[in-house]
Every structure is written in C-alpha cells, then in structure tokens.
Design an enzyme around this catalytic site. Sequence first.
Site, PDB file in Angstrom:
ATOM      1  N   VAL A  67       0.855  -1.189   0.000  1.00 23.71           N
ATOM      2  CA  VAL A  67       0.000   0.000   0.000  1.00 23.71           C
ATOM      3  C   VAL A  67       0.891   1.239   0.000  1.00 23.71           C
ATOM      4  CG1 VAL A  67      -1.777   1.281   1.256  1.00 23.71           C
ATOM      5  CG2 VAL A  67      -1.803  -1.218   1.276  1.00 23.71           C
ATOM      6  N   ALA A  94       4.682   4.117   2.638  1.00 24.26           N
ATOM      7  CA  ALA A  94       4.147   2.863   2.080  1.00 24.26           C
ATOM      8  C   ALA A  94       4.330   1.767   3.122  1.00 24.26           C
ATOM      9  CB  ALA A  94       4.889   2.490   0.802  1.00 24.26           C
ATOM     10  N   LYS A  95       3.708   0.648   2.909  1.00 23.63           N
ATOM     11  CA  LYS A  95       3.947  -0.521   3.751  1.00 23.63           C
ATOM     12  C   LYS A  95       3.548  -1.751   2.968  1.00 23.63           C
ATOM     13  CE  LYS A  95       5.273  -1.154   8.065  1.00 23.63           C
ATOM     14  NZ  LYS A  95       6.089  -0.186   8.833  1.00 23.63           N
ATOM     15  N   GLY A  96       4.210  -2.856   3.284  1.00 27.29           N
ATOM     16  CA  GLY A  96       3.846  -4.127   2.667  1.00 27.29           C
ATOM     17  C   GLY A  96       3.639  -5.159   3.744  1.00 27.29           C
ATOM     18  N   ASP A 155      10.752  -4.998   8.326  1.00 29.11           N
ATOM     19  CA  ASP A 155       9.823  -4.634   9.402  1.00 29.11           C
ATOM     20  C   ASP A 155       9.622  -5.926  10.205  1.00 29.11           C
ATOM     21  OD1 ASP A 155       7.916  -2.124   9.983  1.00 29.11           O
ATOM     22  OD2 ASP A 155       6.715  -3.912  10.355  1.00 29.11           O
TER      23      ASP A 155
END
Length: 423
Positions: free
Chosen positions: A67, A112-114, A153
């Site tokens: 995202v 963003a992040k996944g 992360d």
Amino acid sequence: MAEMTDISEFESPLYRTALVQLDRVAARLDLESNIHERLRHPRRALVVSIPVRMDDGNTKVFRGYRVQHSTVLGPTKGGLRYDADVNLGEVTALAMLMSWKCALAGLPYGGAKGGVRCNPRAMSVTERENLTRRYTVEIMLVIGPDHDIPAPDLGTDEQTMAWMMDTYSMTQGKTVPGIVTGKPLIVGGSAGRREATGRGIVYALYQAARHLSQPLRGQRVVVQGFGNVGSVAARLLWREGCVISGVGDVKGGIVNPHGIDIRQLEAHVAEAGTVAGFPGTEPVSNAELLEQPCDILVPAAIGSQIREDNADRIKATIVAEGANGPTTPEADAILRDRGVTVIPDILANAGGVIVSYFEWVQGLQYYFWRESEITTRLQEIMTRAFNRVWALGAKEGTDLRTAALMEGVRRVAEGYRVRGLYP
Ligand code: GLU
C-alpha cells in the site's frame, strides 16, 4: 466539513486509530477539507496472492499487500512485515504512519507498507525464500528504486531484503541496489542500518532526558522485544549507564531490579534463541513485564501492547515507542492524564527509515559513507525532529504524539497544496 468518502475496504482497528488521529490533527491544523479528504485514503493498494511450494510438496497460497499512502513528497518508502495478523487495513494504516514519519524527519518520501499474512517462525528458510521471491514478482508493478522502496519490518530481515533485491535485479538484467534498503552490507547495505532504529530511540531519549532535567545514566529501563529494535536499544542504553531491569521477547520476559548484563544476555540469546532462562533473573509474562517498576519503558515488539486495561499500571514516566502503534488511543489518553511522557512511534522509531534514506542515497551514487558519518547525521536529524516536536507541543499545549502528527501531517498537506490537483 464536507462528507468524507467511504473507507470500509480498509476497516481494521489500526486504520480506525490512524483516521481518528488524522481527523483530530486536521481540525487542530485547520486543514482545508479537500486536502484532509485526500490524506485519509491511500493512493494505491495492491492485493496479491502468492503461491508457494512448501517443503512437503504442497502449494500454499498466501495473501500479500503493498500500500502506498502518498507520493506527494517523493517516492514511497516503508517496511514489509510477515505476520499472522497482517490485513489490508493494518497495512494501510502503517503506510499512512510512514507518510507522517518521513515528513516529520524531513525525508523526500511518501509512506508505504507491505505485508504478507503468514507465520514466518513456522516456515523453513526455503519456504520463506520462495515466498519472498514470488511476493517481489507480484508487487513489481508498483515498486522501483524511484517509485517505492521496501525495507525490513516485523518478521523480515536483511536476508529477506537480499532475496528481494536479487529477484528484482534478475528481472532487470542488472543489479539494482536502490530497490530495497536494510540489505546486507556486502550487497550495498549501509553501515549502521541494522542498529539505526535502536540508536535513534537512544538519541530521542537523550533529548527527552535533557528537557526533563533527568540524566539518562542510572535510569531503570524495561524493554519489550529483543529483535532488531529492542536488543540494540537495550545494549546502547546499558552502555549509557542505564539499569536494564527487564527484557522480554515472544517467548517470555525476565527481570532483575539490579540490572541485566546485556552483553551476557546477547550471548545467551545467541545460544538459546530467547531471553527466557537467562541466569540471575526472574521469569515474568510479557504483560507483567510492561508493569514492572522502571523509569523508561521501550515497547519494541508489536502493536496494541499498552491498552485501556493495563495503562493505569504502567510505572514508567517515559515511554519510547520502538514498535509501530504499541499504545492504543484509550491507553494514550490515560498515560497523558497521568503525566507520562510518550515519545510516539513516528518520532521514536524514525531512525530506521532515516538510515534507510542514507542507504538509498549511497546506493544511487555507488558511494558509501563511514559509520561515524551515518551516526552523526542520524543524531542530527533525530535531535532536530525531537526538539521541533517538543517546542510545538509546548506552544500548542499538547502531548508529543499530537505535536509529532501535526508536524508530519502539516508537511504532507503543504506538498498537496503547492502541487495542486491533477488534471
Ligand atoms: N519498518 C521501518 C519503519 O516502520 C523502516 C522502514 C524503512 O526503512 O523504509 O519505520
């Protein structure tokens, strides 16, 4: 305020929290409703299915996400988490937090992040590699060294980044170091990246201690989480002369009011794989660990650890959030009323993405800096961000979280204001 667009696709507790925070700050900043509305939605959210051949010969399909919240200040940046609780709403909320975090630190990035919903601890190395490589291919549509740059992360590490970098590079026919950060040093990682988040927490705590006129040396510290963030924070604080009176990891906690020798503890963890069972300490549960008598608490494990039901029993006077979202909004209000200084995640743990930025810049230039240059620059940025937030909090009469969010959101909003709306 104009009616806001439906956000039900992203329904999740963390996304709700992120929106409540944003809406509150938007009101304080008197943000135009057009810009406020844009900030409430991610720019893009990609959902992928990841078929993986497991060691038993069966194929299992995992769900993955990437995202991108906002691209207004630059390419997007943020970690990739492997966790059983990952869902679209959580990843979206974390992407939004990355936007505020990057803006607050003055980095030329959007957030963003996944995430992939899986239990990495229950998977073999081969299964994790297969998962990582196929996930990388599936999100190739939206990532790139000047589009969106993943990093480690929760549940991912340097090795995960090396596989991502290799997979992406193979499809390009050349090595592309700038596609991820948090890589191993040998393939373009940065000196000091592994320690960056923990080190940044210590720099934030220097400033907090200075403003509160209490030296760091001699403070009793409890650290929840002994991974990349918690273990480094514990080691550096111990070296600063703090008494590390409690530490915990996923398998349990240990306490000793007279202090734990972190060097010996690291040797124990290298053998036993957990802090549990370290000689000379008493075992406690993770819930009990948070409530131990101490001056500084560093929640550096997972989200929602300090909640309405235990916030009253937190003894620390300073909470430095190493994890993303470790404190629920209800608990935040309780801590605020009790006069506890909470250094919020987007400030306290920004060291990771700051040194990621250094790694990305070094990779783009093929020119690498010494570790002392990295730590000096990291300290400068952390100190500046902390003091700006502290001053804003004092001026506005707010807690540090509100001040940090105000500063982060204000900068992103300013980007939208000057760029305008296309077409
Ligand atoms: N995952 C880290 C964070 O939440 C680091 C992100 C990055 O380095 O891009 O801030």
